[in-house]
Design an enzyme around this catalytic site. Structure first.
Site, PDB file in Angstrom:
ATOM      1  CB  CYS A  28      -0.971  -0.174   1.192  1.00 20.84           C
ATOM      2  SG  CYS A  28      -2.413   1.200   1.042  1.00 20.84           S
TER       3      CYS A  28
ATOM      4  CG  HIS B 254      -4.130  -3.594   2.708  1.00 19.43           C
ATOM      5  ND1 HIS B 254      -2.990  -3.234   3.462  1.00 19.43           N
ATOM      6  CD2 HIS B 254      -4.546  -2.118   2.302  1.00 19.43           C
ATOM      7  CE1 HIS B 254      -2.922  -1.961   3.668  1.00 19.43           C
ATOM      8  NE2 HIS B 254      -3.641  -1.280   2.797  1.00 19.43           N
TER       9      HIS B 254
ATOM     10  CD  GLU C  58      -1.948  -6.432   4.461  1.00 16.97           C
ATOM     11  OE1 GLU C  58      -2.009  -5.253   4.793  1.00 16.97           O
ATOM     12  OE2 GLU C  58      -1.916  -6.753   3.217  1.00 16.97           O
TER      13      GLU C  58
END
Length: 247
Positions: A142, A236, A238
């Site tokens: 990001c 993202h 994750e």
């Protein structure tokens, strides 16, 4: 295989509850195994959440993984105590003599600022320069991806009229790439940002390849310099399933 993390790191309790094999430093040192060494520069404000999300993914490997966390000395985080940082994190000065198999730079809630206005920009820039010779591969997430593209290749970020927020459909832009083995032709990834990198500017850099992109306004998702083993991830992957609901 286990993840070796600092003794008593709070993320360990969450991971153990998910049957992820976590090993503290004391136990790891008793084993004669050469682990995969990963350094994480965690710039997110609530560090324990990001720790858990990244360690959960790093634990999905047959290798033993040893993780070190660092924070920026040039800025005192407002959401994490100094005691926590002292116990579980190191500084760049403490690790700069080491070499790592992998290096991860997280996102940060500073994307509406110019890079040079960020309090810890000079330190992050120094760390990114260091990574070129001390990390075999670097993974930028990001804001970390935008910072890396700007520092290494001069690619700017731009404000968007409406926040890029939600889970977007993506597709692969390359074929037969080992890095993306196992990916579906289409897949979904969360994004949460106010700025973008323009595809037209990325494509002007010969060393960079757009490996995956989103449909709609989220744009390029995985950008890579394969020779330097640098990867810039604008979303993202994750995130937990409910992370966006808390933003």
């Amino acid at each position: 295989m286990p993840i070796k993390i600092p003794n008593n790191l709070p993320a360990a309790h969450v991971l153990e509850g998910e049957n992820i094999f976590v090993m503290d430093a004391d136990r790891a040192y008793s084993q004669d195994i050469r682990p995969l060494k990963i350094l994480i520069l965690n710039l997110m404000p609530i560090k324990s959440v990001t720790e858990t999300q990244l360690l959960r993914l790093l634990g999905n490997t047959p290798l033993q993984v040893e993780v070190d966390f660092i924070y920026t000395e040039s800025y005192q985080p407002s959401h994490t105590s100094q005691d926590y940082l002292t116990e579980f994190y190191g500084t760049f000065a403490e690790v700069r003599h080491r070499k790592y198999d992998g290096f991860i730079i997280t996102g940060a809630p500073v994307e509406n600022m110019e890079f040079e206005e960020v309090a810890y920009w000079d330190e992050v820039a120094e760390i990114m320069e260091w990574s070129k010779t001390h990390a075999y591969s670097t993974f930028h997430i990001c804001w970390g991806a935008q910072a890396g593209l700007y520092y290494h290749y001069g690619i700017k970020k731009y404000q968007v009229p409406e926040k890029i927020f939600g889970v977007y459909r993506h597709h692969l832009c390359v074929e037969n790439e080992r890095l993306l083995r196992g990916f579906d032709d289409e897949f979904f990834v969360p994004h949460s940002r106010h700025t973008e990198n323009r595809k037209s500017e990325i494509e002007k850099v010969p060393e960079l390849t757009i490996m995956a992109e989103a449909e709609g306004k989220a744009g390029p998702y995985i950008i890579a310099n394969m020779e330097r083993r640098q990867f810039f991830i604008t979303g993202h992957a994750e995130y937990d399933p409910m992370t966006l609901t808390g933003i």
